[in-house]
Write a protein that holds these residues in place. Sequence first.
Motif, PDB file in Angstrom:
ATOM      1  N   GLY A  57       0.812  -1.201   0.000  1.00 56.91           N
ATOM      2  CA  GLY A  57       0.000   0.000   0.000  1.00 56.91           C
ATOM      3  C   GLY A  57       0.849   1.257   0.000  1.00 56.91           C
ATOM      4  N   THR A  58       0.224   2.389  -0.287  1.00 56.08           N
ATOM      5  CA  THR A  58       0.948   3.667  -0.333  1.00 56.08           C
ATOM      6  C   THR A  58       1.210   4.219   1.055  1.00 56.08           C
ATOM      7  OG1 THR A  58      -1.151   4.844  -0.613  1.00 56.08           O
ATOM      8  CG2 THR A  58       0.051   4.243  -2.620  1.00 56.08           C
ATOM      9  N   LYS A  59       0.238   4.053   1.980  1.00 61.26           N
ATOM     10  CA  LYS A  59       0.391   4.460   3.379  1.00 61.26           C
ATOM     11  C   LYS A  59      -0.277   3.409   4.258  1.00 61.26           C
ATOM     12  CE  LYS A  59       0.424   9.450   2.497  1.00 61.26           C
ATOM     13  NZ  LYS A  59      -0.266  10.757   2.792  1.00 61.26           N
ATOM     14  N   PRO A  60       0.265   2.202   4.270  1.00 58.40           N
ATOM     15  CA  PRO A  60      -0.451   1.087   4.887  1.00 58.40           C
ATOM     16  C   PRO A  60      -0.607   1.196   6.404  1.00 58.40           C
ATOM     17  CG  PRO A  60       1.774   0.432   4.260  1.00 58.40           C
ATOM     18  CD  PRO A  60       1.556   1.796   3.700  1.00 58.40           C
ATOM     19  N   GLU A  61      -1.825   1.016   6.847  1.00 60.29           N
ATOM     20  CA  GLU A  61      -2.139   0.886   8.270  1.00 60.29           C
ATOM     21  C   GLU A  61      -2.635  -0.522   8.577  1.00 60.29           C
ATOM     22  OE1 GLU A  61      -4.932   3.880   9.378  1.00 60.29           O
ATOM     23  OE2 GLU A  61      -3.626   5.542   8.837  1.00 60.29           O
ATOM     24  N   ARG A  62      -3.130  -1.205   7.533  1.00 60.41           N
ATOM     25  CA  ARG A  62      -3.672  -2.548   7.702  1.00 60.41           C
ATOM     26  C   ARG A  62      -3.203  -3.426   6.548  1.00 60.41           C
ATOM     27  NH1 ARG A  62      -9.970  -2.219   7.643  1.00 60.41           N
ATOM     28  NH2 ARG A  62      -9.463  -1.062   5.744  1.00 60.41           N
ATOM     29  N   ILE A  63      -3.424  -4.724   6.731  1.00 60.64           N
ATOM     30  CA  ILE A  63      -3.277  -5.690   5.638  1.00 60.64           C
ATOM     31  C   ILE A  63      -4.645  -6.328   5.427  1.00 60.64           C
ATOM     32  CG2 ILE A  63      -2.231  -7.840   4.852  1.00 60.64           C
ATOM     33  CD1 ILE A  63       0.240  -7.160   6.458  1.00 60.64           C
ATOM     34  N   ILE A  64      -5.155  -6.254   4.213  1.00 62.80           N
ATOM     35  CA  ILE A  64      -6.438  -6.870   3.873  1.00 62.80           C
ATOM     36  C   ILE A  64      -6.144  -8.131   3.060  1.00 62.80           C
ATOM     37  CG2 ILE A  64      -8.604  -6.593   2.616  1.00 62.80           C
ATOM     38  CD1 ILE A  64      -8.420  -3.590   3.193  1.00 62.80           C
ATOM     39  N   GLY A  65      -6.648  -9.255   3.511  1.00 63.17           N
ATOM     40  CA  GLY A  65      -6.348 -10.538   2.882  1.00 63.17           C
ATOM     41  C   GLY A  65      -7.421 -10.987   1.900  1.00 63.17           C
ATOM     42  N   TYR A  66      -6.971 -11.693   0.878  1.00 65.08           N
ATOM     43  CA  TYR A  66      -7.874 -12.311  -0.091  1.00 65.08           C
ATOM     44  C   TYR A  66      -7.333 -13.697  -0.393  1.00 65.08           C
ATOM     45  CZ  TYR A  66     -10.844 -13.113  -4.121  1.00 65.08           C
ATOM     46  OH  TYR A  66     -11.771 -13.657  -4.982  1.00 65.08           O
ATOM     47  N   ARG A  67      -8.165 -14.715  -0.222  1.00 66.36           N
ATOM     48  CA  ARG A  67      -7.715 -16.098  -0.386  1.00 66.36           C
ATOM     49  C   ARG A  67      -8.320 -16.753  -1.625  1.00 66.36           C
ATOM     50  NH1 ARG A  67     -11.152 -20.718  -0.157  1.00 66.36           N
ATOM     51  NH2 ARG A  67     -10.315 -22.288   1.195  1.00 66.36           N
ATOM     52  N   ALA A  68      -7.476 -17.484  -2.357  1.00 69.85           N
ATOM     53  CA  ALA A  68      -7.924 -18.298  -3.494  1.00 69.85           C
ATOM     54  C   ALA A  68      -7.334 -19.692  -3.338  1.00 69.85           C
ATOM     55  CB  ALA A  68      -7.473 -17.677  -4.809  1.00 69.85           C
ATOM     56  N   ASP A  69      -8.167 -20.716  -3.451  1.00 66.90           N
ATOM     57  CA  ASP A  69      -7.664 -22.084  -3.327  1.00 66.90           C
ATOM     58  C   ASP A  69      -7.226 -22.623  -4.683  1.00 66.90           C
ATOM     59  OD1 ASP A  69     -10.344 -21.892  -3.981  1.00 66.90           O
ATOM     60  OD2 ASP A  69     -11.043 -23.221  -2.420  1.00 66.90           O
ATOM     61  N   MET A  70      -6.348 -23.639  -4.674  1.00 69.31           N
ATOM     62  CA  MET A  70      -5.607 -24.020  -5.870  1.00 69.31           C
ATOM     63  C   MET A  70      -5.863 -25.430  -6.381  1.00 69.31           C
ATOM     64  SD  MET A  70      -1.917 -22.594  -4.568  1.00 69.31           S
ATOM     65  CE  MET A  70      -1.004 -23.215  -5.975  1.00 69.31           C
ATOM     66  N   ASP A  71      -6.286 -26.354  -5.534  1.00 65.56           N
ATOM     67  CA  ASP A  71      -6.263 -27.767  -5.902  1.00 65.56           C
ATOM     68  C   ASP A  71      -7.481 -28.207  -6.710  1.00 65.56           C
ATOM     69  OD1 ASP A  71      -7.540 -27.185  -3.451  1.00 65.56           O
ATOM     70  OD2 ASP A  71      -7.524 -29.282  -2.854  1.00 65.56           O
ATOM     71  N   GLY A  72      -7.296 -29.314  -7.417  1.00 65.24           N
ATOM     72  CA  GLY A  72      -8.388 -29.948  -8.148  1.00 65.24           C
ATOM     73  C   GLY A  72      -8.902 -31.163  -7.404  1.00 65.24           C
ATOM     74  N   LEU A  73      -9.694 -31.971  -8.109  1.00 66.48           N
ATOM     75  CA  LEU A  73     -10.327 -33.148  -7.510  1.00 66.48           C
ATOM     76  C   LEU A  73     -10.006 -34.410  -8.314  1.00 66.48           C
ATOM     77  CD1 LEU A  73     -13.785 -31.521  -6.791  1.00 66.48           C
ATOM     78  CD2 LEU A  73     -12.404 -32.686  -5.046  1.00 66.48           C
ATOM     79  N   PRO A  74     -10.015 -35.586  -7.656  1.00 65.03           N
ATOM     80  CA  PRO A  74      -9.796 -36.843  -8.381  1.00 65.03           C
ATOM     81  C   PRO A  74     -11.076 -37.287  -9.108  1.00 65.03           C
ATOM     82  CG  PRO A  74     -10.082 -37.283  -6.049  1.00 65.03           C
ATOM     83  CD  PRO A  74     -10.091 -35.779  -6.200  1.00 65.03           C
ATOM     84  N   ILE A  75     -11.442 -36.519 -10.127  1.00 63.32           N
ATOM     85  CA  ILE A  75     -12.646 -36.770 -10.930  1.00 63.32           C
ATOM     86  C   ILE A  75     -12.240 -36.782 -12.397  1.00 63.32           C
ATOM     87  CG2 ILE A  75     -14.845 -35.760 -11.687  1.00 63.32           C
ATOM     88  CD1 ILE A  75     -15.206 -34.654  -8.883  1.00 63.32           C
ATOM     89  N   THR A  76     -12.727 -37.754 -13.144  1.00 59.98           N
ATOM     90  CA  THR A  76     -12.461 -37.806 -14.579  1.00 59.98           C
ATOM     91  C   THR A  76     -13.423 -36.876 -15.306  1.00 59.98           C
ATOM     92  OG1 THR A  76     -11.683 -40.095 -14.445  1.00 59.98           O
ATOM     93  CG2 THR A  76     -12.371 -39.294 -16.616  1.00 59.98           C
ATOM     94  N   GLU A  77     -12.876 -35.902 -16.010  1.00 54.66           N
ATOM     95  CA  GLU A  77     -13.680 -34.864 -16.632  1.00 54.66           C
ATOM     96  C   GLU A  77     -14.555 -35.407 -17.764  1.00 54.66           C
ATOM     97  OE1 GLU A  77     -13.135 -30.366 -18.545  1.00 54.66           O
ATOM     98  OE2 GLU A  77     -11.484 -31.348 -17.507  1.00 54.66           O
ATOM     99  N   GLU A  78     -15.807 -34.911 -17.823  1.00 57.17           N
ATOM    100  CA  GLU A  78     -16.746 -35.322 -18.867  1.00 57.17           C
ATOM    101  C   GLU A  78     -17.367 -34.122 -19.573  1.00 57.17           C
ATOM    102  OE1 GLU A  78     -19.669 -37.969 -17.238  1.00 57.17           O
ATOM    103  OE2 GLU A  78     -18.170 -39.275 -16.311  1.00 57.17           O
ATOM    104  N   THR A  79     -16.645 -33.003 -19.615  1.00 52.46           N
ATOM    105  CA  THR A  79     -17.156 -31.832 -20.322  1.00 52.46           C
ATOM    106  C   THR A  79     -16.855 -31.969 -21.819  1.00 52.46           C
ATOM    107  OG1 THR A  79     -15.117 -30.541 -20.201  1.00 52.46           O
ATOM    108  CG2 THR A  79     -16.599 -30.432 -18.293  1.00 52.46           C
TER     109      THR A  79
END
Length: 378
Positions: A57-79
Amino acid sequence: MNKEKYIQIRRDLHKIPEIGFKEVKTQAYLVNYLQKLPSERIELKIWETGIFLLVKGTKPERIIGYRADMDGLPITEETNYDFKSEHEGYMHACGHDFHMTIALGILTHFVENPVRDSLLFLFQPAEEGPGGAEPMLNSKVAKEWKPDMITALHISPELPVGTIATKPGLLFANTSELFIDLKGKGGHAAYPHMTNDMVVAACSLVTQLQSVVSRNVDPLDSAVITIGKITGGTVQNIIAENARLEGTIRTLSVKSMEKVKERIEALVNGVEVGYNCKATIDYGAMYHQVYNQEHLTTEFMKYVNENTSFTANECTEAMTGEDFGYMVEQIPGFMFWLGVNSDYGLHHAKLQPDESAINVAIQLMTSYLSYKANEVQA
């Protein structure tokens, strides 16, 4: 914003799904993108197969967090995608390819358009199991860069694009995996009296488990026990010496989770005695409920409805489990559903979310986080 750029990123990520703590290609793809951003505005740190990315930030007083998860699933795709999974037997069937892409779009905006407070982006592995949020939050990096608030989204196939849904308080349930192994005495099918049949024991136990919720959980509360898989035996004319039950427990309160497990253990002890066998229980990955901080959630919904072209609706709580619960247990924050309008639901082999929702989420969250990160603290 280059909409096509982020659609292509989503498609690239969709092709390389990896399960928990094995997100090596995924991590490399994200790091390659992040390292191309102006280095004076960001700081990147690796944790296991995850990533912390601080946008200063330019004048940081706080940290604001944003979370994104990364993993997939053991599923065979049918699209019918022409960018289907290149990893046989694995698929991004829960939308984490969307989640990562949206996070990249948001953080890129803030690298190019600085705000007052710092923003911390957590790319978290192993949300689907064995659980990455708790150890990531307990890492040395997270303690150094602990957010003052945190937020995240999850795609919702049932909702139309442009719709946001959440609620103050409980959003997602407490969840626990359930694995029960039974060991008896096998033998010839013609001599059952000389054996302890674990197929029979397993079937009896499954039936007994169905009474746990109906007779031990407050009817005004909610809980679910599902046994999704049973294995046992080797061939049709040999009495099974071993059997294994695999399932899940979901409750809307911590108290009910404790009660359900207590009753499961009592029933399993009874099966040991009744069928002269040995039994072990493993609860596997356990996820804490997602409890949205009430003030922040109410403020977010009001902001969406009054300051954007999108709609925020109040939804009901769901029996869905989410690793993000560990984060909002320690940090004020909230999660919300992002409508993606798919005919098939989460964890389905034919899930095809509408890619126009990527732009919706990036627009929405750059607007909201700009508002939050430019607030002057009293």
